[in-house]
Scaffold this motif. Structure first.
Motif, PDB file in Angstrom:
ATOM      1  N   ALA A  21       4.491   5.333   4.735  1.00  0.00           N
ATOM      2  CA  ALA A  21       3.453   4.369   5.105  1.00  0.00           C
ATOM      3  C   ALA A  21       2.306   5.043   5.843  1.00  0.00           C
ATOM      4  O   ALA A  21       1.502   4.376   6.478  1.00  0.00           O
ATOM      5  N   THR A  22       2.210   6.344   5.725  1.00  0.00           N
ATOM      6  CA  THR A  22       1.155   7.058   6.443  1.00  0.00           C
ATOM      7  C   THR A  22       0.135   7.684   5.508  1.00  0.00           C
ATOM      8  O   THR A  22      -0.822   8.276   5.976  1.00  0.00           O
ATOM      9  N   SER A  23       0.337   7.552   4.201  1.00  0.00           N
ATOM     10  CA  SER A  23      -0.639   8.180   3.307  1.00  0.00           C
ATOM     11  C   SER A  23      -2.008   7.546   3.539  1.00  0.00           C
ATOM     12  O   SER A  23      -2.107   6.373   3.854  1.00  0.00           O
ATOM     13  N   THR A  35      -2.559  -4.015  -3.316  1.00  0.00           N
ATOM     14  CA  THR A  35      -3.112  -4.539  -2.079  1.00  0.00           C
ATOM     15  C   THR A  35      -2.623  -3.665  -0.935  1.00  0.00           C
ATOM     16  O   THR A  35      -1.454  -3.297  -0.883  1.00  0.00           O
ATOM     17  N   THR A  36      -3.507  -3.330  -0.004  1.00  0.00           N
ATOM     18  CA  THR A  36      -3.128  -2.555   1.169  1.00  0.00           C
ATOM     19  C   THR A  36      -2.993  -3.488   2.365  1.00  0.00           C
ATOM     20  O   THR A  36      -3.787  -4.416   2.541  1.00  0.00           O
ATOM     21  N   VAL A  37      -1.960  -3.232   3.179  1.00  0.00           N
ATOM     22  CA  VAL A  37      -1.666  -4.085   4.326  1.00  0.00           C
ATOM     23  C   VAL A  37      -1.530  -3.223   5.575  1.00  0.00           C
ATOM     24  O   VAL A  37      -0.709  -2.306   5.614  1.00  0.00           O
ATOM     25  N   LYS A  61       5.149  -5.419  -3.985  1.00  0.00           N
ATOM     26  CA  LYS A  61       4.492  -4.226  -4.551  1.00  0.00           C
ATOM     27  C   LYS A  61       3.147  -3.922  -3.905  1.00  0.00           C
ATOM     28  O   LYS A  61       2.191  -3.547  -4.573  1.00  0.00           O
ATOM     29  N   VAL A  62       3.074  -4.081  -2.586  1.00  0.00           N
ATOM     30  CA  VAL A  62       1.872  -3.736  -1.838  1.00  0.00           C
ATOM     31  C   VAL A  62       2.025  -2.345  -1.238  1.00  0.00           C
ATOM     32  O   VAL A  62       3.118  -1.781  -1.238  1.00  0.00           O
ATOM     33  N   LYS A  63       0.951  -1.799  -0.715  1.00  0.00           N
ATOM     34  CA  LYS A  63       0.975  -0.525   0.004  1.00  0.00           C
ATOM     35  C   LYS A  63       0.763  -0.839   1.476  1.00  0.00           C
ATOM     36  O   LYS A  63      -0.259  -1.392   1.857  1.00  0.00           O
ATOM     37  N   VAL A  64       1.765  -0.512   2.294  1.00  0.00           N
ATOM     38  CA  VAL A  64       1.702  -0.794   3.723  1.00  0.00           C
ATOM     39  C   VAL A  64       1.246   0.454   4.475  1.00  0.00           C
ATOM     40  O   VAL A  64       1.673   1.568   4.173  1.00  0.00           O
ATOM     41  N   TYR A  65       0.376   0.237   5.455  1.00  0.00           N
ATOM     42  CA  TYR A  65      -0.053   1.315   6.347  1.00  0.00           C
ATOM     43  C   TYR A  65       0.399   0.984   7.764  1.00  0.00           C
ATOM     44  O   TYR A  65       0.217  -0.135   8.239  1.00  0.00           O
TER      45      TYR A  65
END
Length: 196
Positions: A21-23, A35-37, A61-65
């Protein structure tokens, strides 16, 4: 029925590594289909964060940060930290506060929520309420936040809208507005470009 999730409720999704989750958010910008969260969280809540992160990424299927594992963040909290956080919040499509009692009391989580409010309110921000295991909803310290901000809630299919129609089983973003609630499925809320 309880409205507020208990801490540990998403532990079955904890197999997901937080390191992923750090990319950089730039990799998942407006040109990405995902979607980014941005998840605002208290750094002591990493176990719950891991479960919620896994839940959102596996089911939606989201990208979490998350900032707590981002090696590009300063080691010591500083003005640079705040500048970087503002940038990350702006670049993410959605903002979620992992609202444990500890996060509600955290000055940094409240600062992030305030910045998220200014940039994502009303339709791209939500509270993910988590109360301590074995406590009652009224003991949850974030109840007042749930009167102001959209929040995530699960409905088991037995509840009804104010018009008497059955609420389909699933997760929803509930937005309090003018004394009523507006419901949007979490799936729709997390769909890139599809805001209710």
């Amino acid at each position: 029925m309880s409205k507020i999730f208990e801490q540990g409720a998403f532990s079955r999704y904890s197999k997901r590594s937080l390191e992923n989750a750090t990319s950089p958010i730039l990799e998942h910008s407006q040109f990405s289909a995902k979607t980014t969260v941005f998840i605002s969280h208290r750094h002591d809540d990493l176990e719950d964060l891991q479960g919620v992160l896994g839940f959102l990424e596996d089911e939606y299927k989201v990208k979490v940060y998350i900032d707590s594992k981002d090696s590009s963040m300063p080691i010591t909290t500083s003005a640079e930290t705040a500048i970087n956080l503002k940038d990350r919040i702006r670049k993410c499509d959605r903002f979620i506060l992992l609202a444990t009692n500890g996060a509600i009391e955290s000055k940094w989580c409240n600062w992030e929520l305030g910045f998220g409010d200014a940039n994502k309110y009303p339709d791209k921000i939500a509270i993910f309420p988590l109360k301590p295991k074995g406590t009652y909803d009224f003991q949850y310290k974030g109840n007042e936040y749930m009167r102001i901000y959209p929040y995530i809630e699960f409905y088991d299919g037995t509840e009804k809208y104010s018009n008497g129609q059955q609420i389909t089983r699933g997760y929803y973003v509930v937005t309090p507005k003018d004394g009523k609630n507006i419901y949007c499925s979490l799936k729709q809320w997390l769909s890139k470009g599809s805001i209710y």
